[in-house]
Structures are given as C-alpha cells and as structure tokens.
Scaffold this motif. Structure first.
Motif, PDB file in Angstrom:
ATOM      1  N   ASN A  53       0.873  -1.175   0.000  1.00 60.31           N
ATOM      2  CA  ASN A  53       0.000   0.000   0.000  1.00 60.31           C
ATOM      3  C   ASN A  53       0.909   1.225   0.000  1.00 60.31           C
ATOM      4  N   PRO A  54       0.803   2.109  -1.005  1.00 57.54           N
ATOM      5  CA  PRO A  54       1.757   3.224  -1.118  1.00 57.54           C
ATOM      6  C   PRO A  54       1.871   4.100   0.134  1.00 57.54           C
ATOM      7  N   GLU A  55       0.757   4.445   0.744  1.00 58.86           N
ATOM      8  CA  GLU A  55       0.809   5.314   1.923  1.00 58.86           C
ATOM      9  C   GLU A  55       1.493   4.603   3.094  1.00 58.86           C
ATOM     10  N   LEU A  56       1.102   3.367   3.347  1.00 60.22           N
ATOM     11  CA  LEU A  56       1.692   2.601   4.440  1.00 60.22           C
ATOM     12  C   LEU A  56       3.160   2.303   4.151  1.00 60.22           C
ATOM     13  N   LYS A  57       3.465   1.978   2.913  1.00 62.66           N
ATOM     14  CA  LYS A  57       4.847   1.691   2.514  1.00 62.66           C
ATOM     15  C   LYS A  57       5.736   2.896   2.776  1.00 62.66           C
ATOM     16  N   ASN A  58       5.232   4.104   2.525  1.00 63.50           N
ATOM     17  CA  ASN A  58       6.016   5.313   2.784  1.00 63.50           C
ATOM     18  C   ASN A  58       6.249   5.533   4.280  1.00 63.50           C
ATOM     19  N   LYS A  59       5.276   5.163   5.100  1.00 58.38           N
ATOM     20  CA  LYS A  59       5.459   5.279   6.552  1.00 58.38           C
ATOM     21  C   LYS A  59       6.508   4.277   7.038  1.00 58.38           C
ATOM     22  N   ILE A  60       6.487   3.080   6.463  1.00 57.46           N
ATOM     23  CA  ILE A  60       7.508   2.080   6.805  1.00 57.46           C
ATOM     24  C   ILE A  60       8.873   2.605   6.360  1.00 57.46           C
ATOM     25  N   LYS A  76      11.955   4.851   0.174  1.00 57.50           N
ATOM     26  CA  LYS A  76      10.625   5.223  -0.332  1.00 57.50           C
ATOM     27  C   LYS A  76      10.451   4.862  -1.802  1.00 57.50           C
ATOM     28  N   GLN A  77      11.547   4.714  -2.515  1.00 57.80           N
ATOM     29  CA  GLN A  77      11.465   4.389  -3.939  1.00 57.80           C
ATOM     30  C   GLN A  77      10.953   2.977  -4.172  1.00 57.80           C
ATOM     31  N   ALA A  78      11.226   2.079  -3.254  1.00 61.43           N
ATOM     32  CA  ALA A  78      10.847   0.678  -3.438  1.00 61.43           C
ATOM     33  C   ALA A  78       9.335   0.518  -3.288  1.00 61.43           C
ATOM     34  N   PRO A  79       8.671  -0.099  -4.258  1.00 55.77           N
ATOM     35  CA  PRO A  79       7.213  -0.254  -4.179  1.00 55.77           C
ATOM     36  C   PRO A  79       6.740  -1.330  -3.200  1.00 55.77           C
ATOM     37  N   VAL A  80       7.654  -2.220  -2.767  1.00 57.17           N
ATOM     38  CA  VAL A  80       7.265  -3.301  -1.863  1.00 57.17           C
ATOM     39  C   VAL A  80       8.315  -3.443  -0.760  1.00 57.17           C
ATOM     40  N   HIS A  81       7.820  -3.610   0.458  1.00 55.66           N
ATOM     41  CA  HIS A  81       8.660  -3.964   1.599  1.00 55.66           C
ATOM     42  C   HIS A  81       8.138  -5.302   2.112  1.00 55.66           C
TER      43      HIS A  81
END
Length: 182
Positions: A53-60, A76-81
């Motif tokens: 999820n882009p928003e959650l991924k940015n918080k991570i 932040k560049q990576a689309p998946v964590h």
C-alpha cells in the motif's frame, strides 16, 4: 541462467523505479521461495508481511531512514517492503538452540531472506535487505505485538542501478580444506 550467474546478478539495490509496480504473480513466486526455505527442525520461525500500500509503505520507509546518520533515504522508492517477523520455533529447534548455544531462528530467517533476494533477482527484481529501522514504530504501524521481533525489512523494486562488480575477498583468503588456516 545458472545459479552462479544468478548469485552474481543479485546485488543490494538502492535505487528503484518508484512508478513501476511489481506484478502480483512475481511477488507470490518470491514469497513461495521464502515459504519453502529450509529451517532447523522444520521450525519455520517466520511470518512475512508484504507492504505494498503506497501510503503505508512510505510510513515504513520513514521508519527505516535516519537524518542523523544519513542512512536509507532511498527506501521510499521501493514499491514493496517484506518485513520478516520472528515467530516461535518448535520444541526441537528450541532445544537445539539451547544445547548448541545458537539461536537457530536467526539462521533460518537469514536463509529465507536469501531465498527472497535470489528469487527476486530471478524475476528481474532488485532487492535490498535492511536491518536498521525503528522497530517500535513499525510494530505500531503494522499491528505487530510488542512481544514479537521484526528482524529484517527487504525492499523489492525494479532497479534503476547499473550492475556493480562485486568486491569480495579472494577464495584463498577465505577457503581452506580440512583445517582452519589463516
């Protein structure tokens, strides 16, 4: 490609195309490689949390970077964590850990992380394993119980980096046969 070519191709990428999403079927294959990884006494002491999820991924990603040390600002560049949470090992693995004074779940999770990164490389996807992050913040963001440990955050994305030649010690510096020699 053969395995040595794959191992050579895999690198820690720190630049990803933030607009290019990873296909769900590729993520499933990467996770399957992690799921089938070997573990001591088949304990499988892991839980994988995919954050796409882009928003959650940015918080991570914010929880992985630090201004003080100038670390991990590329996350932040990576689309998946993929976060790896340590789970309780089974009885026999725990006994073995105690008897041999080795925490087998750490070894097992390292093996699973290697499976993830090599499977990603086989899919043409870059990766980077992150161990530096604000664990307390990520636990809160993802609803992970305070009693659990997040050991790794593996970033996945289509790399925009050129392949780098690996700088490794020479074989005769790190390999001996039948005895330790330095």
């Amino acid at each position: 490609m053969d395995f040595l070519e794959l191992a050579e191709k895999r690198q820690s990428d720190r630049a990803f195309d933030p607009e290019r999403k990873i296909e769900p079927e590729k993520i499933k294959r990467i996770l399957e490689a992690a799921r089938i990884a070997p573990s001591a006494c088949n304990a499988q002491p892991w839980h994988f949390i995919v954050v796409n999820n882009p928003e959650l991924k940015n918080k991570i990603a914010d929880a992985t970077s630090t201004k003080v040390l100038g670390m991990n600002h590329f996350t932040k560049q990576a689309p998946v964590h993929i976060l790896i949470v340590e789970e309780n090992a089974n009885f026999t693995s725990n006994i073995g850990s105690w008897v041999k004074n080795k925490h087998f779940p750490y070894i097992d999770i390292g093996i699973a992380a290697a499976h993830i990164t090599l499977a990603a490389a086989a899919e043409g996807i870059g990766s980077c394993i992150i161990g530096w992050f604000d664990e307390k913040n990520i636990k809160k963001l993802l609803g992970i119980p305070s009693s659990k440990r997040i050991l790794l955050d593996i970033l996945l994305g289509y790399s925009t980096q050129e392949h780098r030649n690996k700088k490794r010690k020479l074989s005769d510096e790190i390999i001996t046969y039948n005895r330790y020699e330095k």
